[in-house]
Design a protein around this motif. Structure first.
Motif, PDB file in Angstrom:
ATOM      1  N   LYS A  64      31.410  51.283 -41.292  1.00 37.93           N
ATOM      2  CA  LYS A  64      32.539  51.758 -40.489  1.00 37.93           C
ATOM      3  C   LYS A  64      32.606  53.287 -40.523  1.00 37.93           C
ATOM      4  O   LYS A  64      32.812  53.930 -39.493  1.00 37.93           O
ATOM      5  CB  LYS A  64      33.850  51.158 -40.998  1.00 37.93           C
ATOM      6  N   LYS A  65      32.403  53.849 -41.712  1.00 34.02           N
ATOM      7  CA  LYS A  65      32.436  55.312 -41.849  1.00 34.02           C
ATOM      8  C   LYS A  65      31.298  55.956 -41.046  1.00 34.02           C
ATOM      9  O   LYS A  65      31.519  56.899 -40.289  1.00 34.02           O
ATOM     10  CB  LYS A  65      32.319  55.688 -43.327  1.00 34.02           C
ATOM     11  N   LEU A  66      30.082  55.432 -41.194  1.00 36.94           N
ATOM     12  CA  LEU A  66      28.943  55.983 -40.454  1.00 36.94           C
ATOM     13  C   LEU A  66      29.067  55.733 -38.960  1.00 36.94           C
ATOM     14  O   LEU A  66      28.575  56.522 -38.152  1.00 36.94           O
ATOM     15  CB  LEU A  66      27.634  55.385 -40.959  1.00 36.94           C
ATOM     16  N   GLY A  67      29.719  54.637 -38.585  1.00 38.21           N
ATOM     17  CA  GLY A  67      29.879  54.288 -37.183  1.00 38.21           C
ATOM     18  C   GLY A  67      30.744  55.254 -36.401  1.00 38.21           C
ATOM     19  O   GLY A  67      30.752  55.231 -35.171  1.00 38.21           O
ATOM     20  N   ASN A  69      30.065  58.181 -36.164  1.00 35.40           N
ATOM     21  CA  ASN A  69      29.039  59.013 -35.539  1.00 35.40           C
ATOM     22  C   ASN A  69      27.889  58.064 -35.178  1.00 35.40           C
ATOM     23  O   ASN A  69      26.967  57.881 -35.974  1.00 35.40           O
ATOM     24  CB  ASN A  69      28.576  60.103 -36.507  1.00 35.40           C
ATOM     25  N   PRO A  70      27.935  57.432 -33.990  1.00 39.53           N
ATOM     26  CA  PRO A  70      26.926  56.429 -33.636  1.00 39.53           C
ATOM     27  C   PRO A  70      25.483  56.914 -33.728  1.00 39.53           C
ATOM     28  O   PRO A  70      24.602  56.152 -34.110  1.00 39.53           O
ATOM     29  CB  PRO A  70      27.279  56.044 -32.201  1.00 39.53           C
ATOM     30  N   SER A  71      25.229  58.169 -33.398  1.00 39.26           N
ATOM     31  CA  SER A  71      23.852  58.653 -33.474  1.00 39.26           C
ATOM     32  C   SER A  71      23.376  58.703 -34.919  1.00 39.26           C
ATOM     33  O   SER A  71      22.203  58.436 -35.206  1.00 39.26           O
ATOM     34  CB  SER A  71      23.691  60.020 -32.793  1.00 39.26           C
ATOM     35  N   CYS A  72      24.265  59.018 -35.851  1.00 40.88           N
ATOM     36  CA  CYS A  72      23.903  59.019 -37.269  1.00 40.88           C
ATOM     37  C   CYS A  72      23.676  57.591 -37.748  1.00 40.88           C
ATOM     38  O   CYS A  72      22.684  57.308 -38.417  1.00 40.88           O
ATOM     39  CB  CYS A  72      24.983  59.702 -38.098  1.00 40.88           C
ATOM     40  N   LEU A  73      24.594  56.675 -37.401  1.00 39.35           N
ATOM     41  CA  LEU A  73      24.444  55.278 -37.803  1.00 39.35           C
ATOM     42  C   LEU A  73      23.109  54.726 -37.306  1.00 39.35           C
ATOM     43  O   LEU A  73      22.378  54.078 -38.049  1.00 39.35           O
ATOM     44  CB  LEU A  73      25.596  54.440 -37.256  1.00 39.35           C
ATOM     45  N   CYS A  74      22.779  55.022 -36.082  1.00 36.72           N
ATOM     46  CA  CYS A  74      21.528  54.569 -35.496  1.00 36.72           C
ATOM     47  C   CYS A  74      20.334  55.166 -36.244  1.00 36.72           C
ATOM     48  O   CYS A  74      19.390  54.457 -36.596  1.00 36.72           O
ATOM     49  CB  CYS A  74      21.493  54.967 -34.028  1.00 36.72           C
ATOM     50  N   ALA A  75      20.388  56.457 -36.489  1.00 39.51           N
ATOM     51  CA  ALA A  75      19.290  57.129 -37.198  1.00 39.51           C
ATOM     52  C   ALA A  75      19.112  56.555 -38.598  1.00 39.51           C
ATOM     53  O   ALA A  75      17.984  56.408 -39.077  1.00 39.51           O
ATOM     54  CB  ALA A  75      19.551  58.631 -37.259  1.00 39.51           C
ATOM     55  N   VAL A  76      20.218  56.222 -39.253  1.00 42.51           N
ATOM     56  CA  VAL A  76      20.148  55.636 -40.595  1.00 42.51           C
ATOM     57  C   VAL A  76      19.490  54.261 -40.528  1.00 42.51           C
ATOM     58  O   VAL A  76      18.612  53.942 -41.334  1.00 42.51           O
ATOM     59  CB  VAL A  76      21.553  55.544 -41.228  1.00 42.51           C
ATOM     60  N   MET A  77      19.883  53.442 -39.568  1.00 41.64           N
ATOM     61  CA  MET A  77      19.327  52.097 -39.447  1.00 41.64           C
ATOM     62  C   MET A  77      17.839  52.111 -39.116  1.00 41.64           C
ATOM     63  O   MET A  77      17.119  51.180 -39.448  1.00 41.64           O
ATOM     64  CB  MET A  77      20.081  51.306 -38.385  1.00 41.64           C
ATOM     65  N   PRO A  96      27.550  46.019 -37.781  1.00 40.64           N
ATOM     66  CA  PRO A  96      28.907  46.407 -37.350  1.00 40.64           C
ATOM     67  C   PRO A  96      29.682  45.245 -36.723  1.00 40.64           C
ATOM     68  O   PRO A  96      30.867  45.065 -37.004  1.00 40.64           O
ATOM     69  CB  PRO A  96      28.668  47.539 -36.351  1.00 40.64           C
ATOM     70  N   LYS A  97      29.007  44.439 -35.922  1.00 40.73           N
ATOM     71  CA  LYS A  97      29.673  43.284 -35.317  1.00 40.73           C
ATOM     72  C   LYS A  97      30.002  42.243 -36.374  1.00 40.73           C
ATOM     73  O   LYS A  97      31.088  41.656 -36.363  1.00 40.73           O
ATOM     74  CB  LYS A  97      28.789  42.674 -34.235  1.00 40.73           C
ATOM     75  N   ARG A  98      29.072  42.011 -37.306  1.00 41.14           N
ATOM     76  CA  ARG A  98      29.306  41.029 -38.361  1.00 41.14           C
ATOM     77  C   ARG A  98      30.438  41.466 -39.285  1.00 41.14           C
ATOM     78  O   ARG A  98      31.065  40.637 -39.935  1.00 41.14           O
ATOM     79  CB  ARG A  98      28.014  40.792 -39.147  1.00 41.14           C
ATOM     80  N   CYS A  99      30.710  42.756 -39.337  1.00 37.06           N
ATOM     81  CA  CYS A  99      31.837  43.282 -40.123  1.00 37.06           C
ATOM     82  C   CYS A  99      33.150  43.227 -39.338  1.00 37.06           C
ATOM     83  O   CYS A  99      34.198  43.619 -39.849  1.00 37.06           O
ATOM     84  CB  CYS A  99      31.562  44.726 -40.534  1.00 37.06           C
ATOM     85  N   ASN A 100      33.072  42.823 -38.079  1.00 33.05           N
ATOM     86  CA  ASN A 100      34.249  42.776 -37.203  1.00 33.05           C
ATOM     87  C   ASN A 100      34.919  44.139 -37.058  1.00 33.05           C
ATOM     88  O   ASN A 100      36.137  44.249 -37.062  1.00 33.05           O
ATOM     89  CB  ASN A 100      35.260  41.731 -37.694  1.00 33.05           C
ATOM     90  N   ILE A 101      34.099  45.179 -36.936  1.00 32.01           N
ATOM     91  CA  ILE A 101      34.619  46.534 -36.768  1.00 32.01           C
ATOM     92  C   ILE A 101      35.017  46.698 -35.303  1.00 32.01           C
ATOM     93  O   ILE A 101      34.158  46.728 -34.406  1.00 32.01           O
ATOM     94  CB  ILE A 101      33.583  47.594 -37.192  1.00 32.01           C
ATOM     95  N   ALA A 102      36.310  46.785 -35.075  1.00 31.59           N
ATOM     96  CA  ALA A 102      36.839  46.848 -33.706  1.00 31.59           C
ATOM     97  C   ALA A 102      36.396  48.115 -32.976  1.00 31.59           C
ATOM     98  O   ALA A 102      36.209  48.105 -31.759  1.00 31.59           O
ATOM     99  CB  ALA A 102      38.358  46.754 -33.726  1.00 31.59           C
ATOM    100  N   THR A 103      36.216  49.207 -33.712  1.00 30.34           N
ATOM    101  CA  THR A 103      35.877  50.489 -33.089  1.00 30.34           C
ATOM    102  C   THR A 103      34.373  50.757 -33.104  1.00 30.34           C
ATOM    103  O   THR A 103      33.957  51.892 -32.959  1.00 30.34           O
ATOM    104  CB  THR A 103      36.606  51.638 -33.814  1.00 30.34           C
TER     105      THR A 103
END
Length: 116
Positions: A64-67, A69-77, A96-103
């Protein structure tokens, strides 16, 4: 457990390499790299390898914290650290979906993958 030990050892190696080199600002900012940020996702190791594995609260909190900044989350993955830990990018992007992160950044293109 063996996977977690490998992941931690890999993370330590990447930190040493990262400290030894000077990095310019990237997807995750000036003060860190995607490989360094991947260390924070150690609680996600099993969830990134098996889509049926449960996702821990600590994993969801870091995602959720990394999300934010989507470009960072993507780069990390898609980072070398994540790959070397055995993470499957196609499964990792589902966390992120499995965590049910609404944002979560639904539809964000992450290399050849799209965040659900």
């Amino acid at each position: 457990m063996e996977t977690l030990v490998k992941f931690v050892c890999l993370i330590a190696f990447v930190v040493l390499v990262s400290v030894a080199s000077v990095e310019s600002a990237g997807e995750c900012g000036k003060s860190t790299t995607p490989d360094n940020e991947a260390f924070k996702l150690a609680p996600c190791a099993s969830a990134a390898q098996d889509e049926n594995a449960s996702v821990s609260q600590s994993c969801c909190a870091q995602v959720k914290k990394l999300g934010q900044n989507p470009s960072c989350l993507c780069a990390v993955m898609l980072s070398n650290t994540a790959k070397m830990s055995g993470a499957d990018p196609q499964i990792a992007v589902t966390i992120p979906k499995r965590c049910n992160i609404a944002t979560r950044p639904v539809g964000y293109k992450c290399g050849p993958y799209t965040l659900p």
